[in-house]
Design an enzyme around this catalytic site. Structure first.
Site, short mmCIF file in Angstrom:
data_model
loop_
_atom_site.label_atom_id
_atom_site.label_comp_id
_atom_site.label_asym_id
_atom_site.label_seq_id
_atom_site.Cartn_x
_atom_site.Cartn_y
_atom_site.Cartn_z
N HIS A 125 0.26 36.27 14.51
CA HIS A 125 -1.13 36.03 15.44
C HIS A 125 -1.60 35.11 15.19
O HIS A 125 -1.54 34.26 13.49
CB HIS A 125 -1.43 36.92 15.31
CG HIS A 125 -2.27 37.51 13.42
ND1 HIS A 125 -2.91 37.22 12.84
CD2 HIS A 125 -1.83 38.02 13.15
CE1 HIS A 125 -3.47 37.65 11.62
NE2 HIS A 125 -2.46 38.63 11.94
N ASP A 126 -2.28 33.89 15.72
CA ASP A 126 -3.12 32.76 15.36
C ASP A 126 -1.94 31.28 14.65
O ASP A 126 -2.99 30.56 14.11
CB ASP A 126 -4.11 33.23 14.20
CG ASP A 126 -5.16 34.31 15.32
OD1 ASP A 126 -5.24 33.89 16.33
OD2 ASP A 126 -4.99 35.63 14.36
N GLY A 143 0.62 35.26 9.47
CA GLY A 143 -1.32 35.20 10.58
C GLY A 143 -1.59 33.70 11.18
O GLY A 143 -1.61 33.16 9.21
#
Length: 271
Positions: A125-126, A143
């Protein structure tokens, strides 16, 4: 069967809200979610699942058993409508997982154009992954990682959350990267240390010999044992103020980061 200018295998499941471009090919047992956008000429070879608010750019090919856009592996994720964007002409091989963003980041994960993501790699994520990046087999990006253009990873590397890796860097196989790696650098080890400049990559990318020579001189200055790192970076910025490659490095080091800087093992340049 063919639907318009698409080829969709009868075992595939396409949600009504999905938006599909021209000449899309969706192979056996693939699943496409209702908020997915597939650009022109995208191919899901077979057994591919694309979920969430995911957009995949034109010409990208995704191979069997990849899971693209399912919710992040983050205990803080609470179902926020985050997104995933994958660029054009990427090749995503078997068993790859790529997750969307979270409220704790920028609400999006981005992969650039012309990337090769080999089997069993993970983009968390991200993350922000630039253009022309190669992730070899079993590379894991935690992340919020930021990966510059033309970065190359050897197999089975792991990248700590929030780490930045500058453009044209090379990461040796089986490395654990827990600190920022400068543009054009080469890092290897667990925990990784800076092992000089990615000279082979620079030559293959067509950088001029004189530019590489100047970058090597600046590298020696920045990672010498005289004065503080801050002083050496400032000196390099002034001495090589008209050299774009050097300015890329000094700007990278000077910019704010949540992670320390990856340094040579003895604290000095090895070039």
């Amino acid at each position: 069967m063919s639907v318009g200018h698409m080829e969709v295998h009868p075992t595939a499941v396409i949600s009504a809200g999905a938006r599909l471009g021209q000449n899309v090919k969706i192979g056996p047992y693939s699943v496409v979610g209702e908020n997915v956008v597939l650009g022109d000429n995208v191919e899901l070879v077979s057994h591919v699942v694309v979920a969430g608010r995911t957009e995949i750019g034109a010409g990208t090919r995704i191979f069997p058993f990849s899971s693209i856009g399912h919710q992040p592996q983050d205990l803080k994720y609470k179902g926020e409508p985050s997104t995933l964007t994958i660029g054009q002409n990427c090749v995503i091989r078997e068993n790859v997982t790529i997750n969307p963003g979270t409220a704790g980041g920028n609400m999006t994960t981005r992969v650039g154009d012309n990337c090769l993501i080999m089997a069993s790699a993970h983009v968390a994520h991200d993350c922000v992954v630039g253009n022309n990046v190669v992730l070899a087999n079993y590379v894991g990006l935690a992340g919020h990682s930021v990966i510059g253009d033309f970065v190359r990873f050897g197999g089975m590397c792991a990248v700590h959350q929030f780490v930045r890796i500058g453009a044209h860097a090379f990461i040796g196989a089986q490395s654990m990267i827990d600190a920022d790696v400068i543009p054009y650098g080469m890092a290897v080890g667990n925990r990784a240390r800076l092992a000089g400049l990615n000279l082979v990559g620079l030559k293959r990318s067509g950088f001029e010999r004189e530019s590489i020579h100047t970058l090597r001189a600046a590298y020696r200055m920045v990672f010498s044992n005289e004065g503080t790192l801050r002083e050496r970076v400032d000196d390099a910025a002034q001495l090589f103020k008209d050299e774009p490659l050097v300015q890329d490095v000094v700007s990278f080091i000077s910019s704010a980061s949540d992670r320390p800087l990856c340094l040579p093992r003895n604290g000095q340049a090895e070039e």
